[in-house]
Motif scaffolding. Sequence first.
Motif, mmCIF file in Angstrom:
data_model
loop_
_atom_site.group_PDB
_atom_site.id
_atom_site.type_symbol
_atom_site.label_atom_id
_atom_site.label_comp_id
_atom_site.label_asym_id
_atom_site.label_seq_id
_atom_site.Cartn_x
_atom_site.Cartn_y
_atom_site.Cartn_z
ATOM 1 N N ALA A 1 0.835 -1.204 0.000
ATOM 2 C CA ALA A 1 0.000 0.000 0.000
ATOM 3 C C ALA A 1 0.869 1.255 0.000
ATOM 4 O O ALA A 1 0.551 2.244 -0.673
ATOM 5 N N GLU A 2 1.965 1.195 0.747
ATOM 6 C CA GLU A 2 2.873 2.352 0.785
ATOM 7 C C GLU A 2 3.504 2.596 -0.581
ATOM 8 O O GLU A 2 3.628 3.741 -1.031
ATOM 9 N N ALA A 3 3.905 1.515 -1.256
ATOM 10 C CA ALA A 3 4.473 1.654 -2.598
ATOM 11 C C ALA A 3 3.456 2.242 -3.566
ATOM 12 O O ALA A 3 3.790 3.101 -4.395
ATOM 13 N N ALA A 4 2.208 1.808 -3.441
ATOM 14 C CA ALA A 4 1.153 2.344 -4.316
ATOM 15 C C ALA A 4 0.942 3.825 -4.055
ATOM 16 O O ALA A 4 0.730 4.611 -4.992
ATOM 17 N N ARG A 5 0.998 4.228 -2.788
ATOM 18 C CA ARG A 5 0.850 5.648 -2.457
ATOM 19 C C ARG A 5 2.014 6.464 -3.005
ATOM 20 O O ARG A 5 1.829 7.589 -3.506
ATOM 21 N N THR A 6 3.214 5.896 -2.923
ATOM 22 C CA THR A 6 4.392 6.594 -3.466
ATOM 23 C C THR A 6 4.233 6.819 -4.958
ATOM 24 O O THR A 6 4.492 7.920 -5.469
ATOM 25 N N LEU A 7 3.793 5.793 -5.663
ATOM 26 C CA LEU A 7 3.594 5.930 -7.101
ATOM 27 C C LEU A 7 2.453 6.889 -7.420
ATOM 28 O O LEU A 7 2.527 7.659 -8.383
ATOM 29 N N ALA A 8 1.415 6.858 -6.607
ATOM 30 C CA ALA A 8 0.296 7.785 -6.812
ATOM 31 C C ALA A 8 0.772 9.224 -6.691
ATOM 32 O O ALA A 8 0.282 10.112 -7.404
ATOM 33 N N GLY A 9 1.728 9.453 -5.789
ATOM 34 C CA GLY A 9 2.291 10.791 -5.635
ATOM 35 C C GLY A 9 3.047 11.253 -6.863
ATOM 36 O O GLY A 9 3.260 12.446 -7.059
#
Length: 245
Positions: free
Chosen positions: A42-50
């Motif tokens: 989930a953290e990786a997905a948030r990083t990419l979303a940023g």
Amino acid sequence: MSAATVALVTGANKGIGRETARRLALRGATVLLASRDPDRGAEAARTLAGEGVRVRPVRLDVTEAESVTAVAARITQEYGRLDVLVNNAGTFLGARATDTTGAVMQDTLAVNVVGVVTVIHALLPLLRSAPAPRIVNVSSTTASIGLTADGSDLPGDASLRLAYASSKAALNMLTVQYARAFAEDPELAHLKINAASPGYTATDMNAFRGTRSVEEGARAVVELATLPDDGPTGGFFDDRGRVAW
């Protein structure tokens, strides 16, 4: 690629896996970013979303058959097929050859070889349904028996990679065996499978001592994941071309 293209990348919460997921998403694919730890995924997905890149995190532990089955069921329900599978999840348990135990070898094979077979077996019906399916097995130049036997100066500490290099050599053999089996099956002949060597990429697996960036490391993986219909199958490649078996 388009949003109708569904891709699954294992071990994708960091390093080459995350970069591969990012690039496939940038090409327009719907990307499932798989990781053993759901929080890290989930953290990786948030990083990419940023960064303006949208991926969908899923929990997947390649050593747990139930986890793999659950992901296959989810893909079946939500998409009905899988176009791209990148088997990136891997482990490196460094030990000198004389200190390598059966347990070290077993744990390495469980992820790098058995896990790949588990994932492919579970997802093959979904790949079969895709018009141009692709499987990429993330391997290593250190898996090359030819280069190793010739005494080539391969990057990294050669004294610590008995289990890792052997497992990746086995992964290369899986790639060839699958390619031959697919070619003999009219319903799978359109499925291309290849092994990719990212090169000595700076990741936590080597304490970031690698000389290549993750952007460079993911290059061959993405190229093989997006091969045209006349592309190769059953091969071992880096971003410069074929690698010696």
